[in-house]
Design a protein around this motif. Structure first.
Motif, PDB file in Angstrom:
ATOM      1  N   LEU A 248       0.855  -1.182   0.000  1.00 36.31           N
ATOM      2  CA  LEU A 248       0.000   0.000   0.000  1.00 36.31           C
ATOM      3  C   LEU A 248       0.889   1.229   0.000  1.00 36.31           C
ATOM      4  N   ILE A 249       0.564   2.192  -0.855  1.00 37.80           N
ATOM      5  CA  ILE A 249       1.294   3.450  -0.854  1.00 37.80           C
ATOM      6  C   ILE A 249       0.306   4.571  -0.546  1.00 37.80           C
ATOM      7  N   ARG A 250       0.802   5.583   0.128  1.00 34.56           N
ATOM      8  CA  ARG A 250      -0.033   6.718   0.506  1.00 34.56           C
ATOM      9  C   ARG A 250       0.376   7.937  -0.309  1.00 34.56           C
ATOM     10  N   GLY A 251      -0.586   8.501  -1.013  1.00 33.84           N
ATOM     11  CA  GLY A 251      -0.300   9.663  -1.833  1.00 33.84           C
ATOM     12  C   GLY A 251      -0.697  10.948  -1.151  1.00 33.84           C
ATOM     13  N   LYS A 252      -1.046  11.926  -1.954  1.00 34.04           N
ATOM     14  CA  LYS A 252      -1.458  13.234  -1.447  1.00 34.04           C
ATOM     15  C   LYS A 252      -2.699  13.067  -0.574  1.00 34.04           C
ATOM     16  N   ASP A 253      -2.729  13.790   0.532  1.00 37.48           N
ATOM     17  CA  ASP A 253      -3.833  13.724   1.493  1.00 37.48           C
ATOM     18  C   ASP A 253      -3.983  12.310   2.077  1.00 37.48           C
ATOM     19  N   ASN A 254      -2.883  11.564   2.079  1.00 44.32           N
ATOM     20  CA  ASN A 254      -2.853  10.219   2.669  1.00 44.32           C
ATOM     21  C   ASN A 254      -3.770   9.239   1.941  1.00 44.32           C
ATOM     22  N   GLU A 255      -4.102   9.519   0.691  1.00 44.58           N
ATOM     23  CA  GLU A 255      -4.974   8.638  -0.087  1.00 44.58           C
ATOM     24  C   GLU A 255      -4.251   7.334  -0.402  1.00 44.58           C
ATOM     25  N   PRO A 256      -4.867   6.192  -0.083  1.00 44.80           N
ATOM     26  CA  PRO A 256      -4.177   4.912  -0.286  1.00 44.80           C
ATOM     27  C   PRO A 256      -4.378   4.359  -1.696  1.00 44.80           C
ATOM     28  N   SER A 257      -3.362   3.718  -2.206  1.00 45.43           N
ATOM     29  CA  SER A 257      -3.439   3.019  -3.486  1.00 45.43           C
ATOM     30  C   SER A 257      -2.656   1.716  -3.376  1.00 45.43           C
TER      31      SER A 257
END
Length: 276
Positions: A248-257
């Motif tokens: 799991l990676i966390r992007g902008k605003d902690n959005e998970p992908s």
């Protein structure tokens, strides 16, 4: 097997998807990934309701607690509130305490209002039937602590068992049991039982760990739940299946992908011919 990087990044926010959204050649893997992620998020909310409401039940009187027979479950109503029911079941459901839990703030309030008595009976029957099947599958010597999750649809009731956080501080994976029952909980109509030895970790915030399911060509619900539930206990968690390594990676605003790496066996090097 070594890893040859072929990356697929799938946003968890994209729960609604069509066939055209799935990477070519990976349709079934990704379809199950979306379904299991949705189930795991429901489990996270269910577990949160368990934690906040169990704190409240500790405040009950000894007389009230004497009626509690271990039948606990929750359900979400049409108004977006969780009902957490504690009671006992013996052909009928005897209520010990009923709590309303806000699905956004998880604030808890005890209520003496009505609850779905038919659902309480069906959930109790479903739990008892699934628990008996689980104990039969794992055997009498199994003493691992499990959490249970119960969900309903218009046509069935599903009971899930996943290893809980253990008293010795270990986070366990390697087994999970899923049962689908008829809508009245009179019989089990579908079963998915997985066991490949218990494995686990204690908290290591600076370490990347791998939970390994190399015998599976899909990511099971328990693996998704483990990653989402314990991700703060480690630097990162990788799920290793037959064909992928997933994290799991966390992007902008902690959005998970989801971040998938395709596992491909390395090509064998040709031996050089020796000169005569």
């Amino acid at each position: 097997m070594k890893y040859i990087i072929s990356v697929l990044i799938i946003s968890i926010a994209s729960v609604a998807y069509g066939q055209e959204d799935l990477p070519a050649g990976n349709d079934q893997f990704m379809k199950r990934q979306f379904e299991h992620t949705a189930t795991a998020f429901k489990m996270l909310s269910y577990d949160r309701v368990a934690w906040v409401s169990s704190d409240s039940i500790q405040t009950l009187s000894k007389e009230e607690l004497s009626t509690y027979g271990g039948q606990w479950f929750c359900y979400l109503d049409s108004a977006g509130r969780y009902h957490a029911l504690y009671g006992a079941y013996d052909s009928t459901y005897t209520l010990t305490a009923h709590y309303l839990v806000d699905s956004a703030s998880f604030a808890v309030n005890r209520t003496f209002g009505q609850f779905d008595t038919t659902l309480a009976v069906h959930y109790s029957k479903a739990y008892d039937l699934a628990l008996a099947r689980k104990n039969e599958f794992l055997g009498p010597e199994d003493r691992l602590r499990y959490n249970h999750f119960i969900f309903r649809s218009d046509t069935s009731i599903k009971v899930h068992f996943l290893p809980a956080f253990q008293p010795n501080g270990y986070m366990i994976y390697g087994a999970e049991l899923h049962y689908t029952l008829s809508s009245d909980a009179s019989e089990i109509i579908d079963t998915l039982e997985y066991f490949n030895e218990y494995r686990g970790y204690q908290s290591m915030p600076n370490k990347t760990i791998s939970i390994v399911y190399e015998d599976l060509d899909y990511i099971p619900v328990g693996a998704v739940f483990f990653l989402l539930y314990y991700e703060r206990q480690f630097k990162s968690i990788r799920i290793v299946t037959k064909d992928y390594v997933t994290t799991l990676i966390r992007g902008k605003d902690n959005e998970p992908s989801w971040f998938h790496v395709v596992r491909t066996p390395p090509k064998k090097k040709k031996k050089k011919k020796s000169n005569p």
